[in-house]
Design a protein around this motif. Structure first.
Motif, short mmCIF file in Angstrom:
data_model
loop_
_atom_site.label_atom_id
_atom_site.label_comp_id
_atom_site.label_asym_id
_atom_site.label_seq_id
_atom_site.Cartn_x
_atom_site.Cartn_y
_atom_site.Cartn_z
N VAL A 81 3.94 32.13 -2.77
CA VAL A 81 3.15 33.30 -3.19
C VAL A 81 1.93 33.44 -2.29
N LEU A 82 1.23 32.34 -2.09
CA LEU A 82 0.00 32.38 -1.30
C LEU A 82 0.29 32.69 0.16
N LYS A 83 1.38 32.20 0.67
CA LYS A 83 1.76 32.50 2.05
C LYS A 83 2.05 33.99 2.23
N GLU A 111 -7.54 25.88 -14.57
CA GLU A 111 -6.25 25.88 -15.27
C GLU A 111 -5.83 27.32 -15.58
N THR A 112 -6.81 28.19 -15.73
CA THR A 112 -6.51 29.60 -16.00
C THR A 112 -5.82 30.24 -14.80
N LEU A 113 -6.34 30.00 -13.61
CA LEU A 113 -5.71 30.53 -12.41
C LEU A 113 -4.36 29.86 -12.17
N LYS A 114 -4.29 28.59 -12.41
CA LYS A 114 -3.03 27.85 -12.21
C LYS A 114 -1.93 28.43 -13.08
N LYS A 115 -2.24 28.72 -14.32
CA LYS A 115 -1.26 29.28 -15.23
C LYS A 115 -0.75 30.64 -14.76
N VAL A 116 -1.67 31.50 -14.34
CA VAL A 116 -1.30 32.85 -13.92
C VAL A 116 -0.50 32.82 -12.62
N LEU A 117 -0.92 31.98 -11.66
CA LEU A 117 -0.18 31.88 -10.39
C LEU A 117 1.22 31.32 -10.61
N ILE A 118 1.35 30.34 -11.48
CA ILE A 118 2.68 29.78 -11.77
C ILE A 118 3.56 30.84 -12.43
N GLU A 119 3.00 31.58 -13.36
CA GLU A 119 3.78 32.64 -14.01
C GLU A 119 4.25 33.68 -12.99
N HIS A 120 3.36 34.04 -12.06
CA HIS A 120 3.74 35.02 -11.04
C HIS A 120 4.83 34.44 -10.14
N ALA A 121 4.69 33.20 -9.76
CA ALA A 121 5.69 32.57 -8.89
C ALA A 121 7.05 32.47 -9.59
N LYS A 159 -3.39 38.72 -15.91
CA LYS A 159 -1.99 38.35 -15.79
C LYS A 159 -1.46 38.87 -14.47
N SER A 160 -0.27 38.46 -14.11
CA SER A 160 0.38 39.01 -12.92
C SER A 160 0.63 40.50 -13.13
N GLY A 161 0.17 41.30 -12.17
CA GLY A 161 0.35 42.74 -12.28
C GLY A 161 -0.63 43.41 -13.22
N GLY A 162 -1.64 42.70 -13.65
CA GLY A 162 -2.62 43.28 -14.57
C GLY A 162 -3.63 44.18 -13.90
N GLY A 163 -3.71 44.12 -12.57
CA GLY A 163 -4.65 44.95 -11.84
C GLY A 163 -4.00 46.21 -11.31
N VAL A 164 -4.62 46.78 -10.28
CA VAL A 164 -4.10 48.00 -9.68
C VAL A 164 -4.24 47.86 -8.17
N VAL A 165 -3.31 48.46 -7.41
CA VAL A 165 -3.35 48.40 -5.95
C VAL A 165 -3.44 49.84 -5.45
N LYS A 201 8.18 34.31 -11.96
CA LYS A 201 8.75 35.65 -12.12
C LYS A 201 9.56 36.05 -10.89
N HIS A 202 9.12 35.57 -9.72
CA HIS A 202 9.80 35.91 -8.46
C HIS A 202 10.64 34.76 -7.92
N LYS A 203 10.75 33.71 -8.74
CA LYS A 203 11.61 32.56 -8.39
C LYS A 203 11.23 31.91 -7.06
N VAL A 204 9.93 31.76 -6.87
CA VAL A 204 9.41 31.07 -5.69
C VAL A 204 8.33 30.08 -6.14
N SER A 205 7.80 29.31 -5.18
CA SER A 205 6.70 28.39 -5.49
C SER A 205 5.37 29.11 -5.36
N VAL A 206 4.33 28.50 -5.92
CA VAL A 206 2.99 29.03 -5.76
C VAL A 206 2.60 29.06 -4.28
N ASP A 207 2.98 28.03 -3.55
CA ASP A 207 2.69 28.01 -2.11
C ASP A 207 3.30 29.22 -1.40
#
Length: 847
Positions: A677-679, A657-667, A440-446, A669-675
């Motif tokens: 996010v990637l930028k 579709e798994t990545l698509k779902k998670v990226l859309i959820e992350h986007a 999920k978004s934020g499921g990892g560690v930095v 959450k921050h009220k932006v597009s997936v594009d």
């Protein structure tokens, strides 16, 4: 009583002598036992005691031979199916680790308030009682001020008890900040398997039945995972199959492989997509797994799109989408100009992999590059194309092994603690710029970004930190940030077996036991198609005043907090951790450590708890302790083929579709597009290509005119998770790392580059990046391609002991730690630290 650095070695030796008289083994691991001077090692009476190595993340079950209370020899556990009774050089090095004369003998506290590199902490010895009293006071101060979220726990090497210190204790105190080390050394490679087949974890490999193996960006017989198993099995594969190594430098595996492809750094995605192009245009994909065109006619032709309706997929999703969006134009000719691998070689290797399907596989390493996620996405997609996923002779998931859950702590977490844990984490995971995707978004560690969070006080100030078995300001890139961050923390506790760079910034240093030989725990891992649960136990008496961080430290702290009016943690430990055999509740830290181990491993040894288990079985705790390992049943091929993959489509996803779902959820959450996010996260992709494995051009620090060389960060087969640089054997056998030299630290240069720069063998050279310079000795070697420079990680310590440092008294390092000149950068989708793939451009000149 002040202990200055120049007196530390002398004082350590004196303290060791006082503490070992009459009660602990002598420091020389190979000295003949008293009264047996004529005997060779192993001839005097002794016994093999089971434990677990933990020199790398293989976590091999081992046995240590003990004579008169002294550990003298190491071998693999003879009952282990993961390593078949063998261990690699790391296992043997643990003897010197146990008896390292620079181990911390007693707790110490800082008396010099100034914290900086080169600043003497002026440690003085204190008792455990005083140390724990001080730590408890600091925690109570946070609680009284309702600032529990400003407590930080940083985890390094760990056992299965890590939940107690890393997770439960942190949450019972009331902080969200339990920070794992994992994204400093891994994580990117898991992205490929998760967003294709739904598996987040390291992979296993059926080497016995494999016919074609591509080793990509790692070195399984040296430094990746499952080293003893890979060493033992590679010979048969070399004799009866094919081994291909893809790596910018000649690794141990590359030196033995049938072919070595010295790819240009960070161009892995180009090669992977081109190989997919070859397999598809040649009609060589594994049709039983993938599917086929309805009329049997191959329509995958270079440059042409394909109608999705013409293809019927079996166990995969989105193959034609992947072709149309990415693969149709990724020809071998295109990749040759980018990767440095000629067109015919790309074709031959891709065809060879497909011809062996499904008894084949790609074994890929971390690929911790700034855009590494999509590289491993593309590489693992090759395993899907050839049906190697979850297949006999292919790439498989780890087998599970028996364990029992630890008691729940929720009932002991008060409202203050619950409120504190709801704060944002200090590493910025899940923010727009750091998706840190796991499941999920934020499921990892930095991990490496924690230093920035501390320095900026974003999202808040850290007032207290505890670290154990870690050394982030040596292991993190752009390491000076960690020096500054640790100096900023008002109160820092470091729990380690020996002083390290991180310890120099501590207010209290506590001596830790070693996992493999001095403490109780279990470990769960897998290799060779078997999972295992293995024991760690006190093979020898803990030296000096060392205690286990994840159990004994937790108990002692709980006692102190109870005395200061916060009994919750003590009540949890005392009430919930009864001995499964006797029902006795723990009365001290040693009993708690033992009982916790028996509870955690109960399904491995209690017939009442594992009646249905199909793997190894033993009768009772004592039988498990002596045997040391419980093996799972062997991997059953094609289980996922039959049951479906744990992805959004229940299939292996080329279009994820798994990545698509998670990226859309992350986007969202921050009220932006997936594009967007990637930028923000430094990727060039946009649109639908974001959901398929694709090529991303390298991101590099340093223009090629000023910094013409790509720096390659490689790993030594002698690094015991980075804790072996103070061991003499590390240097004695260093030439076993290809291109390196005994008793030296070098940067490897191609002779053609060296000649152009006027550099000869052994010259001292200055290596500079956009953030700094280091001086190291030049080693001329054809095992690195022109335009690259390779440096082994592990040396360059300035505060690790008398062997690791050139002059421990004066902070002078032995060799160079190139983390100091590698710019801080990330694969932001996973949160992993970028450290390889040549993202760091360097200049090199003779001095």
């Amino acid at each position: 009583m002040h202990i200055r650095r120049r007196d530390f070695i002398k004082a350590s030796a004196a303290a060791g002598a006082l503490l070992t008289v009459g009660c602990s083994p002598k420091m020389n691991a190979l000295q003949p036992a008293a009264g047996n001077a004529a005997h060779e090692t192993g001839e005097a009476p002794g016994e093999w005691v089971a434990s677990t190595c933990q020199g790398c993340t293989t976590w091999c079950p081992i046995e240590i031979f003990v004579q008169n209370g002294r550990a003298v020899k190491v071998r693999g556990n003879q009952h282990s199916l993961a390593n078949n009774g063998y261990c690699c050089p790391r296992g043997h090095l643990l003897l010197q680790q146990i008896y390292d004369p620079d181990r911390i003998k007693v707790p110490m506290k800082r008396t010099n308030p100034k914290k900086a590199r080169g600043e003497d902490p002026r440690f003085v010895p204190i008792s455990w009682d005083e140390a724990m009293d001080t730590i408890a006071d600091k925690i109570m101060e946070l609680r009284n001020n309702q600032e529990t979220h400003k407590y930080l726990l940083m985890r390094g090497r760990y056992s299965d008890h890590n939940y107690l210190l890393y997770d439960y204790l942190t949450k019972l105190i009331g902080s969200p900040n339990n920070i794992s080390h994992s994204s400093i050394c891994a994580e990117v490679e898991k992205f490929g398997a998760y967003y294709t087949q739904g598996y987040w974890g390291y992979r296993d490999y059926d080497l016995d039945k494999m016919k074609y193996l591509i080793v990509w960006g790692c070195d399984p017989i040296s430094s990746n995972r499952q080293v003893p198993n890979a060493i033992r099995k590679l010979n048969n594969l070399l004799a009866n199959g094919k081994v291909i190594a893809i790596d910018p430098r000649m690794s141990n595996t590359a030196a033995k492989a049938h072919r070595w492809l010295p790819i240009k750094p960070s161009e892995d995605g180009a090669l992977a997509t081109a190989m997919a192009h070859v397999i598809l245009t040649g009609g060589n994909w594994h049709k039983e797994f993938v599917g086929d065109f309805k009329d049997g006619q191959n329509r995958f032709v270079s440059g042409r799109t394909v109608n999705e309706e013409d293809f019927r997929e079996n166990l995969t999703n989105g193959l034609v989408k992947w072709w149309n969006l990415e693969i149709k134009d990724r020809t071998p000719a295109w990749a040759a100009g980018i990767t440095g691998i000629d067109e015919m070689t790309i074709i031959e290797v891709a065809r060879g992999l497909a011809a062996a399907a499904p008894h084949c596989g790609v074994w890929y390493g971390p690929h911790m590059q700034p855009r590494g996620s999509y590289a491993v996405f593309a590489i693992h997609a090759l395993n899907g194309l050839v049906g190697a996923v979850d297949s006999e002779g292919g790439v498989i998931t780890y087998q599970s092994s028996p364990y029992s859950s630890l008691p729940k702590f929720d009932a002991y977490q008060d409202e203050l603690a619950k409120a504190g844990t709801k704060n944002k984490k200090i590493d910025h995971r899940g923010t727009l710029a750091f998706p840190a995707l796991n499941k999920k978004s934020g499921g990892g560690v930095v991990t490496n970004n924690v230093a920035n969070g501390i320095l900026a006080e974003d999202p808040y100030e850290i007032k207290m930190a505890v670290g154990y078995f870690n050394n982030f300001n040596f292991a993190g890139t752009e390491a000076k940030r960690w020096d500054q961050a640790l100096a900023k923390i008002p109160f820092f506790v470091h729990i380690v077996p020996m002083l390290a760079e991180m310890s120099q910034f501590a207010d209290i240093v506590l001596p830790s036991t070693l996992h493999h030989s001095e403490q109780w725990a279990i470990i769960r891992s897998a290799a060779n198609t078997y999972g295992h649960t293995s024991i760690q136990q006190p093979v020898v008496k803990p030296l000096f005043e060392a205690k286990a961080p994840e159990t004994e430290y937790v108990w002692l702290l709980a006692e102190k907090l109870k005395a200061k009016g916060f009994p919750n943690i003590y009540e949890y430990l005392h009430n919930e951790f009864a001995d499964p055999e006797t029902g006795k509740k723990p009365q001290n830290s040693v009993e708690f450590s033992l009982f916790a181990t028996k509870i955690r491993s109960r399904k491995a040894w209690d017939p009442k708890e594992n009646a249905d288990y199909k793997g190894d079985r033993v009768e009772g705790w004592e039988a498990f302790r002596q045997r040391g390992v419980i093996n799972s049943p062997a991997f059953k091929p094609r289980t996922l083929w039959e049951k479906g993959f744990p992805t959004e489509t229940k299939k292996f996803e080329f279009y994820s579709e798994t990545l698509k779902k998670v990226l859309i959820e992350h986007a969202e959450k921050h009220k932006v597009s997936v594009d967007e996010v990637l930028k923000v996260t430094n990727y060039e992709v946009s649109g639908e290509r974001a959901f398929v494995p694709h090529y991303e051009p390298p991101l590099r620090h340093g223009d090629r005119t000023t910094y013409p060389f790509d720096l390659i960060d490689m790993k030594s087969r002698f690094n015991r998770e980075g804790r072996s640089a103070n061991l003499p054997w590390y240097y004695t056998f260093k030439k076993c790392d290809p291109g390196d030299l005994v008793e030296d630290d070098v940067i490897q240069l191609n002779p053609a580059d060296a000649a152009r720069l006027g550099i000869q063998e052994g010259d001292r050279v200055q290596v500079s990046s956009v953030i700094g310079s280091l001086i190291v000795r030049a080693r001329l070697w054809e095992g690195v391609q022109p335009g690259t420079a390779a440096k082994c990680y592990g040396q360059g310590h300035w505060a690790y002991g008398r062997v690791a440092a050139r002059d421990f008294k004066k902070f002078e390092p032995r060799g160079a730690n190139f983390n100091e000149i590698m710019p801080e950068e990330y694969d932001r989708l996973t949160g992993a630290t970028a450290r390889n793939g040549g993202y760091t451009g360097v200049s090199i000149k003779k001095i």
